[in-house]
Structure formats: C-alpha cells, structure tokens
Design a protein around this motif. Sequence first.
Motif, PDB file in Angstrom:
ATOM      1  N   HIS A  45      36.868  48.899  47.387  1.00 29.63           N
ATOM      2  CA  HIS A  45      36.406  48.988  48.776  1.00 29.63           C
ATOM      3  C   HIS A  45      35.033  49.651  48.888  1.00 29.63           C
ATOM      4  O   HIS A  45      34.383  49.549  49.919  1.00 29.63           O
ATOM      5  N   ASP A  46      34.591  50.311  47.824  1.00 32.93           N
ATOM      6  CA  ASP A  46      33.299  51.003  47.835  1.00 32.93           C
ATOM      7  C   ASP A  46      32.146  50.136  47.329  1.00 32.93           C
ATOM      8  O   ASP A  46      30.987  50.451  47.576  1.00 32.93           O
ATOM      9  N   TYR A  47      32.452  49.058  46.612  1.00 31.25           N
ATOM     10  CA  TYR A  47      31.422  48.213  46.012  1.00 31.25           C
ATOM     11  C   TYR A  47      31.689  46.749  46.345  1.00 31.25           C
ATOM     12  O   TYR A  47      32.839  46.326  46.402  1.00 31.25           O
ATOM     13  N   PRO A  48      30.627  45.948  46.530  1.00 27.25           N
ATOM     14  CA  PRO A  48      30.834  44.542  46.913  1.00 27.25           C
ATOM     15  C   PRO A  48      31.435  43.682  45.806  1.00 27.25           C
ATOM     16  O   PRO A  48      32.180  42.751  46.075  1.00 27.25           O
ATOM     17  N   ARG A  49      31.115  43.980  44.553  1.00 28.41           N
ATOM     18  CA  ARG A  49      31.627  43.176  43.434  1.00 28.41           C
ATOM     19  C   ARG A  49      32.285  44.093  42.414  1.00 28.41           C
ATOM     20  O   ARG A  49      31.670  45.049  41.949  1.00 28.41           O
ATOM     21  N   VAL A  50      33.492  43.744  42.026  1.00 30.07           N
ATOM     22  CA  VAL A  50      34.198  44.518  41.002  1.00 30.07           C
ATOM     23  C   VAL A  50      34.892  43.549  40.050  1.00 30.07           C
ATOM     24  O   VAL A  50      35.551  42.604  40.481  1.00 30.07           O
ATOM     25  N   LEU A  51      34.736  43.804  38.757  1.00 30.89           N
ATOM     26  CA  LEU A  51      35.471  43.065  37.739  1.00 30.89           C
ATOM     27  C   LEU A  51      36.274  44.082  36.944  1.00 30.89           C
ATOM     28  O   LEU A  51      35.716  44.991  36.333  1.00 30.89           O
ATOM     29  N   ALA A  52      37.586  43.945  36.985  1.00 32.91           N
ATOM     30  CA  ALA A  52      38.482  44.869  36.294  1.00 32.91           C
ATOM     31  C   ALA A  52      39.108  44.181  35.089  1.00 32.91           C
ATOM     32  O   ALA A  52      39.557  43.040  35.181  1.00 32.91           O
TER      33      ALA A  52
END
Length: 115
Positions: free
Chosen positions: A16-23
């Motif tokens: 929710h803090d960053y526009p793009r996340v890859l986990a």
Amino acid sequence: MKVIDTNDEGLRTIIHDYPRVLAKFTSENCSVCDLLAPPFEQFSVDARFLSTVFLRLDADENPVARKMMDTKVAPFFVSYCRGRLMECDTLRTEQEVLEMLTQLQSCTDAVEVEE
C-alpha cells in the motif's frame, strides 16, 4: 533499491506504500530459488525497475506460498499494482520473472497516465 527481506505483515504494509511491488516467496532446499536469486537481485537495481519494490519472504511463514512451492518446487512470485494483486505463480526461469515484471510495469504506467 536492493531486495528487502520481510514477512506477511511487512508485505501488507509495503504493497500500500509503493505503486509496484514484486514479492518472491522462497525456502531453503529449493534449487530453483537459488538459481533465480542472482537475477532477482539484478532486477532490483536495474534502471527499468527502480520504481518497483522487490521483496523476499520465507514461504514457510505463508501457507499459500508453501503449498504452491511444495507442489511445483519453484519460488512463488506475486506482483501488486497500487495495492492490488496482479499476478501470482511459481516461476522457474529468469525470463518468466522478467515477463511478470514487464506486465507489472505496464499496469502501473497505464494507471499513472489516467490520473
């Protein structure tokens, strides 16, 4: 930005803090996880993906990821665009990771243009 080691709670905050996340969910004794670790690190500092946050989580702490990895014996990747789940799958090759990243890029770029 380098790869961030976190847990499920950290993941919920970061998406929710960053526009793009890859986990990337990984575990010990996973040869494909070890094989994909260097390219994943390289993608995290690649200029094309500087606005993407790369996370590494222990699959043993996440029941869904653990089940997927037990079945397919590969790391489990999840991409998020503006807090929304975009894709989730076990990936076996650097090319598959790159394809997921490229999809993630296009999603966010389209959202940014609309705003």
